[in-house]
Scaffold this motif. Structure first.
Motif, PDB file in Angstrom:
ATOM      1  N   LYS A   1      27.337 133.816  58.733  1.00  0.00           N
ATOM      2  CA  LYS A   1      28.785 133.916  58.671  1.00  0.00           C
ATOM      3  C   LYS A   1      29.322 132.873  59.635  1.00  0.00           C
ATOM      4  CE  LYS A   1      32.309 137.502  58.279  1.00  0.00           C
ATOM      5  NZ  LYS A   1      32.598 138.937  58.472  1.00  0.00           N
ATOM      6  N   GLY A   2      29.730 131.734  59.072  1.00  0.00           N
ATOM      7  CA  GLY A   2      30.061 130.608  59.928  1.00  0.00           C
ATOM      8  C   GLY A   2      28.789 130.038  60.538  1.00  0.00           C
ATOM      9  N   GLU A   3      28.750 129.947  61.874  1.00  0.00           N
ATOM     10  CA  GLU A   3      27.557 129.477  62.583  1.00  0.00           C
ATOM     11  C   GLU A   3      26.710 130.629  63.112  1.00  0.00           C
ATOM     12  OE1 GLU A   3      26.591 126.228  62.897  1.00  0.00           O
ATOM     13  OE2 GLU A   3      28.216 125.841  61.494  1.00  0.00           O
ATOM     14  N   GLU A   4      27.113 131.849  62.792  1.00  0.00           N
ATOM     15  CA  GLU A   4      26.407 133.033  63.308  1.00  0.00           C
ATOM     16  C   GLU A   4      25.404 133.545  62.283  1.00  0.00           C
ATOM     17  OE1 GLU A   4      27.382 137.600  64.835  1.00  0.00           O
ATOM     18  OE2 GLU A   4      28.969 136.312  64.015  1.00  0.00           O
ATOM     19  N   ILE A   5      24.194 133.866  62.736  1.00  0.00           N
ATOM     20  CA  ILE A   5      23.172 134.465  61.875  1.00  0.00           C
ATOM     21  C   ILE A   5      23.348 135.982  61.921  1.00  0.00           C
ATOM     22  CG2 ILE A   5      20.708 134.776  61.474  1.00  0.00           C
ATOM     23  CD1 ILE A   5      20.207 132.091  62.789  1.00  0.00           C
ATOM     24  N   ILE A   6      23.769 136.561  60.801  1.00  0.00           N
ATOM     25  CA  ILE A   6      23.982 138.004  60.743  1.00  0.00           C
ATOM     26  C   ILE A   6      22.655 138.744  60.623  1.00  0.00           C
ATOM     27  CG2 ILE A   6      25.062 139.882  59.452  1.00  0.00           C
ATOM     28  CD1 ILE A   6      27.046 138.117  60.906  1.00  0.00           C
TER      29      ILE A   6
ATOM     30  N   LYS B   1      17.789 135.066  66.226  1.00  0.00           N
ATOM     31  CA  LYS B   1      19.146 135.032  65.686  1.00  0.00           C
ATOM     32  C   LYS B   1      19.939 133.830  66.216  1.00  0.00           C
ATOM     33  CE  LYS B   1      18.895 138.891  63.301  1.00  0.00           C
ATOM     34  NZ  LYS B   1      19.735 140.067  63.571  1.00  0.00           N
ATOM     35  N   ASP B   2      19.244 132.916  66.913  1.00  0.00           N
ATOM     36  CA  ASP B   2      19.867 131.694  67.406  1.00  0.00           C
ATOM     37  C   ASP B   2      19.588 130.566  66.424  1.00  0.00           C
ATOM     38  OD1 ASP B   2      20.839 129.505  68.750  1.00  0.00           O
ATOM     39  OD2 ASP B   2      19.886 129.989  70.673  1.00  0.00           O
ATOM     40  N   LEU B   3      20.623 129.887  65.964  1.00  0.00           N
ATOM     41  CA  LEU B   3      20.473 128.835  64.961  1.00  0.00           C
ATOM     42  C   LEU B   3      19.604 127.684  65.455  1.00  0.00           C
ATOM     43  CD1 LEU B   3      21.383 128.233  62.076  1.00  0.00           C
ATOM     44  CD2 LEU B   3      23.368 127.039  63.014  1.00  0.00           C
ATOM     45  N   LYS B   4      19.525 127.493  66.767  1.00  0.00           N
ATOM     46  CA  LYS B   4      18.714 126.404  67.321  1.00  0.00           C
ATOM     47  C   LYS B   4      17.219 126.610  67.081  1.00  0.00           C
ATOM     48  CE  LYS B   4      22.063 125.541  71.017  1.00  0.00           C
ATOM     49  NZ  LYS B   4      22.293 125.566  72.491  1.00  0.00           N
ATOM     50  N   LEU B   5      16.820 127.839  66.814  1.00  0.00           N
ATOM     51  CA  LEU B   5      15.401 128.137  66.616  1.00  0.00           C
ATOM     52  C   LEU B   5      14.943 127.846  65.189  1.00  0.00           C
ATOM     53  CD1 LEU B   5      15.261 131.555  68.529  1.00  0.00           C
ATOM     54  CD2 LEU B   5      14.574 129.301  69.381  1.00  0.00           C
TER      55      LEU B   5
ATOM     56  N   ASN C   1       8.120 140.465  62.674  1.00  0.00           N
ATOM     57  CA  ASN C   1       9.298 141.049  63.327  1.00  0.00           C
ATOM     58  C   ASN C   1      10.023 140.049  64.219  1.00  0.00           C
ATOM     59  OD1 ASN C   1       8.670 143.407  62.076  1.00  0.00           O
ATOM     60  ND2 ASN C   1       8.178 144.566  63.925  1.00  0.00           N
ATOM     61  N   ASP C   2       9.275 139.128  64.850  1.00  0.00           N
ATOM     62  CA  ASP C   2       9.917 138.146  65.725  1.00  0.00           C
ATOM     63  C   ASP C   2      10.902 137.286  64.939  1.00  0.00           C
ATOM     64  OD1 ASP C   2       8.558 139.040  67.917  1.00  0.00           O
ATOM     65  OD2 ASP C   2       6.955 137.554  67.783  1.00  0.00           O
ATOM     66  N   CYS C   3      10.480 136.801  63.761  1.00  0.00           N
ATOM     67  CA  CYS C   3      11.364 135.974  62.940  1.00  0.00           C
ATOM     68  C   CYS C   3      12.533 136.791  62.411  1.00  0.00           C
ATOM     69  CB  CYS C   3      10.587 135.365  61.770  1.00  0.00           C
ATOM     70  SG  CYS C   3       9.354 134.138  62.251  1.00  0.00           S
ATOM     71  N   ARG C   4      12.282 138.040  62.049  1.00  0.00           N
ATOM     72  CA  ARG C   4      13.310 138.868  61.413  1.00  0.00           C
ATOM     73  C   ARG C   4      14.346 139.388  62.405  1.00  0.00           C
ATOM     74  NH1 ARG C   4      13.306 141.610  56.631  1.00  0.00           N
ATOM     75  NH2 ARG C   4      11.089 141.135  56.337  1.00  0.00           N
TER      76      ARG C   4
ATOM     77  N   SER D   1      21.485 144.352  62.389  1.00  0.00           N
ATOM     78  CA  SER D   1      22.629 143.801  61.644  1.00  0.00           C
ATOM     79  C   SER D   1      23.459 144.903  60.998  1.00  0.00           C
ATOM     80  CB  SER D   1      22.123 142.837  60.558  1.00  0.00           C
ATOM     81  OG  SER D   1      21.303 143.519  59.620  1.00  0.00           O
ATOM     82  N   ARG D   2      23.300 146.111  61.471  1.00  0.00           N
ATOM     83  CA  ARG D   2      23.966 147.264  60.868  1.00  0.00           C
ATOM     84  C   ARG D   2      25.487 147.139  60.989  1.00  0.00           C
ATOM     85  NH1 ARG D   2      22.572 152.220  59.062  1.00  0.00           N
ATOM     86  NH2 ARG D   2      23.786 154.045  59.654  1.00  0.00           N
ATOM     87  N   PHE D   3      26.178 147.242  59.850  1.00  0.00           N
ATOM     88  CA  PHE D   3      27.644 147.176  59.766  1.00  0.00           C
ATOM     89  C   PHE D   3      28.216 145.850  60.284  1.00  0.00           C
ATOM     90  CE2 PHE D   3      27.158 151.944  60.573  1.00  0.00           C
ATOM     91  CZ  PHE D   3      27.032 152.222  59.217  1.00  0.00           C
TER      92      PHE D   3
END
Length: 345
Positions: free
Chosen positions: A254-259, A284-288, A277-280, A224-226
């Motif tokens: 940010k909106g529907e996106e997981i930063i 990054k998909d909201l469906k998960l 680490n898998d969760c972190r 998620s850098r920058f």
């Protein structure tokens, strides 16, 4: 039937509480809350053996105990000093403490670069908050700052040693969460630095938690850098099905996106449940995720700019006694007035 343990009475900044014997001054202050709580850059309750390194939590003991009321001659580290019955302590009400805290802050900033505008930790950085309250306008040191090149210590973690204050939280977290620690503090004195053995990558399933325990921007998330400033994202409590950890996390959206994804933290910014680490890094998909709702953020920082959801019946403490808090309707009128004035300029 076991005997009831007698609790100790402790007074901090004029407020009294009762704690169990063996409790540190810092934990007693946290029980009281508010301005009585000293800042802590190296102490981290979930990590055994933390504390005693940064000296930002120094307090003045004006009364040792009921049995021996003599004051302690020097300031003590509240994270490493246990309470005594009848002890009286000064934190925010002591000029000696505030003066010492300014000195400690100056030392922490001697080598720390002022790169908050490009640092991913800006807005939730404890050193940034400390520098705002106790920092000087300019450094008094005449020596050249220590400089290091940014280093990738694995596929997910970026190390900026320039920002490190050697709190050792990441080393303790790796010691206690992973089977084999692959990084640590090398060398001594002003040559000390955090590094891995022969550029070895950090790949343990729980090594991403070193990012959450770092109080500054020395360890950041490469995925998620920058990507976004933290105050432009909205934190949401969420959980998922995971066979490695609890699956409870905070999604910074940010909106529907997981930063980015982080572990959940308490009011003292300490992790409640470690995540893998898998969760972190990978989910990054909201469906998960199953989103539970907005997470309340309560920090004296720019991170609270967007006024996230507040607990019900919360009383706002305003710095200006003559000011009043705007209702949502008044706030909307004020915002429209500012926009109209801007267009007329």
């Amino acid at each position: 039937m076991s005997e009831e343990v007698k609790k100790f009475k402790v007074t901090i900044d004029g407020q009294t509480t009762e704690v169990d014997p063996g409790t540190s001054i810092l934990e007693a202050a946290r029980q009281i809350g508010g301005k009585s709580v000293p800042p802590a850059m190296c102490y981290y309750k979930p990590l055994e053996g933390s504390g005693g390194r940064c000296r930002t939590c120094l307090v003045e003991v004006s009364k040792g105990s009921e049995a021996d009321p003599r004051p302690m001659p020097k300031l003590v580290a509240s994270c490493r000093t246990t309470v005594m019955d009848g002890m009286e302590i000064k934190n925010s009400t002591s000029e000696r403490v505030l003066d010492a805290r300014e000195g400690v802050t100056e030392f922490l900033l001697i080598n720390h670069p002022l790169d908050c505008p490009v640092c991913d930790q800006a807005g939730e950085c404890h050193l940034q908050d400390l520098g705002y309250v106790h920092g000087l306008e300019e450094t008094r040191t005449e020596f050249t700052r220590r400089t290091f090149e940014p280093e990738d210590i694995g596929p997910y973690i970026k190390l900026n040693m320039n920002r490190c204050i050697l709190c050792a939280r990441c080393v303790l977290a790796a010691n206690q969460l992973t089977e084999e620690r692959e990084h640590g503090i090398l060398f001594r004195g002003d040559h000390a630095e955090i590094s891995t053995y022969l550029n070895k990558a950090l790949e343990n399933d729980f090594i991403g938690n070193v990012i959450d325990v770092c109080p500054v921007g020395a360890l950041t998330d490469r995925t998620s850098r920058f990507a976004s400033r933290v105050w432009f994202t909205k934190p949401m409590n969420a959980h998922c099905e995971c066979d490695k950890c609890s699956g409870k996390a905070v999604l910074w959206m940010k909106g529907e996106e997981i930063i980015r994804v982080t572990a959940r933290k308490d009011q003292f910014d300490e992790v409640q449940d470690w995540i893998c680490n898998d969760c972190r890094f990978h989910k990054k998909d909201l469906k998960l995720w199953t989103v539970e709702g907005p997470r309340h953020i309560d920090r004296h920082s720019v991170i609270s700019l967007n006024h996230y959801e507040k607990p019900e019946n919360m009383i706002s403490m305003l710095n200006n006694p003559d000011a009043k808090e705007l209702s949502p309707k008044d706030e909307e009128k004020s915002r429209k007035g500012i926009d109209e004035n801007f267009l007329l300029m």
